[in-house]
Structures are given as structure tokens and as C-alpha cells.
Design a protein around this motif. Sequence first.
Motif, PDB file in Angstrom:
ATOM      1  N   LYS A  90      -1.975  -5.046   7.376  1.00  0.00           N
ATOM      2  CA  LYS A  90      -2.467  -6.157   8.321  1.00  0.00           C
ATOM      3  C   LYS A  90      -3.972  -5.558   8.911  1.00  0.00           C
ATOM      4  CE  LYS A  90      -1.572  -9.203  12.030  1.00  0.00           C
ATOM      5  NZ  LYS A  90      -1.995  -8.622  13.288  1.00  0.00           N
ATOM      6  N   VAL A 120       1.633  -3.441   1.963  1.00  0.00           N
ATOM      7  CA  VAL A 120       1.050  -4.730   2.929  1.00  0.00           C
ATOM      8  C   VAL A 120       0.606  -4.160   3.968  1.00  0.00           C
ATOM      9  CG1 VAL A 120       1.469  -6.932   3.851  1.00  0.00           C
ATOM     10  CG2 VAL A 120       2.923  -6.285   1.798  1.00  0.00           C
ATOM     11  N   SER A 155      -0.628 -16.251   2.480  1.00  0.00           N
ATOM     12  CA  SER A 155      -0.461 -15.172   3.444  1.00  0.00           C
ATOM     13  C   SER A 155       1.060 -15.507   4.058  1.00  0.00           C
ATOM     14  CB  SER A 155      -1.294 -15.068   4.379  1.00  0.00           C
ATOM     15  OG  SER A 155      -2.549 -14.695   4.026  1.00  0.00           O
ATOM     16  N   LEU A 187      -4.593  -9.997   5.523  1.00  0.00           N
ATOM     17  CA  LEU A 187      -3.709  -9.362   4.814  1.00  0.00           C
ATOM     18  C   LEU A 187      -4.291  -8.580   3.772  1.00  0.00           C
ATOM     19  CD1 LEU A 187      -0.432 -11.530   4.765  1.00  0.00           C
ATOM     20  CD2 LEU A 187      -0.519  -9.307   5.998  1.00  0.00           C
ATOM     21  N   TYR A 208      -5.864  -1.335  11.710  1.00  0.00           N
ATOM     22  CA  TYR A 208      -5.068  -1.803  10.731  1.00  0.00           C
ATOM     23  C   TYR A 208      -3.812  -1.414  10.976  1.00  0.00           C
ATOM     24  CZ  TYR A 208      -5.637   2.448   8.388  1.00  0.00           C
ATOM     25  OH  TYR A 208      -5.626   4.010   8.272  1.00  0.00           O
ATOM     26  N   ILE A 232       4.454 -13.093   3.838  1.00  0.00           N
ATOM     27  CA  ILE A 232       5.108 -12.560   5.211  1.00  0.00           C
ATOM     28  C   ILE A 232       6.571 -12.770   5.182  1.00  0.00           C
ATOM     29  CG2 ILE A 232       5.216 -12.906   7.698  1.00  0.00           C
ATOM     30  CD1 ILE A 232       2.374 -12.453   7.873  1.00  0.00           C
TER      31      ILE A 232
END
Length: 149
Positions: free
Chosen positions: A50, A48, A120, A56, A99, A124
Motif C-alpha cells: 500500500k 501487496v 482494489s 495498491l 509505503y 483487500i
Amino acid sequence: MTKKNPDTHQSKKLKQRHKFFLNPYQDCAFTKCPKCETKTKIRKFPLVIKIEPKQLFLLNKQCKYCPICDLIIAKKQEIEPLITFEFSKSNPKIVDNQYLVMGTLDRKDWKDGNNKSLSSAEIIERIYLFKDVWNFKVIPAGWYDNDEK
């Protein structure tokens, strides 16, 4: 006496799994674990990522893995082109943004996230954050005085 709300941020226990190293070196493949010196394996992990601001990116990425240290090693030079390719048409403003590789997902959650059946917020909630993020400095091979090591 006041009761603590179980839904407060402090009381939630975040799920954690694995240690992580984002390899910035182009010429270093880490075929041996930089910590324990055992041979690394190759495994696929649903990462994952960000991307600023608030985007995401789910990536099922082949990485080096040390089962003894529980360390995932991903090459920075392999991740960045994939981010560029994915967002160059859909959201070109974020292509060169910073990122952070946050953690991993279970394979089922990664598949659901790729099929857009998870939001999203749900991703999370299901993420396994990294226990620790390591950084290693590569020292080129050669002869060194004891003081230089």
C-alpha cells in the motif's frame, strides 16, 4: 437483547499468514534466519504493498523465507526501485511516498489483480495480512564484553 450484525468490522476474522521482515540493511542478506539460525530458502511471494495515498501495488517478489519460523524477508533496496519504475510514468506524485507491505495474495488472485480483473476492494478482501511484522537489529561481528551484548 440486541443482535450483533455479522457484517460489522469487529466480527470479521481477517485472514493472516506468514510473519514479515523488511530488511533495511544493504550489506546483510540473511542467508540464515535471524530468529532460529536455520538456512533460509528463496521463494516467490505475491506481495501487496500500500502506497500513500490509497494506491495498491502487487509485486511477485523473490524473498528469503524461513519455513520453520514462517518468516518472509524482503529487501527494502529491491522493493523501492520497483515501485519507482512502476509509478514514475503513470503516477509520479507517489514515487517517494511512504509505503507498507501489507501481506500476500494467493497466486491466482495476484494474476487476476495484475490483469486488472480485480478491483482494489476485491484485492483487500482476498489479502492475507501478516501475522506479525518483525524487526531485527544487526550486530557487527567482533569481540564484545558480556555487558555489551
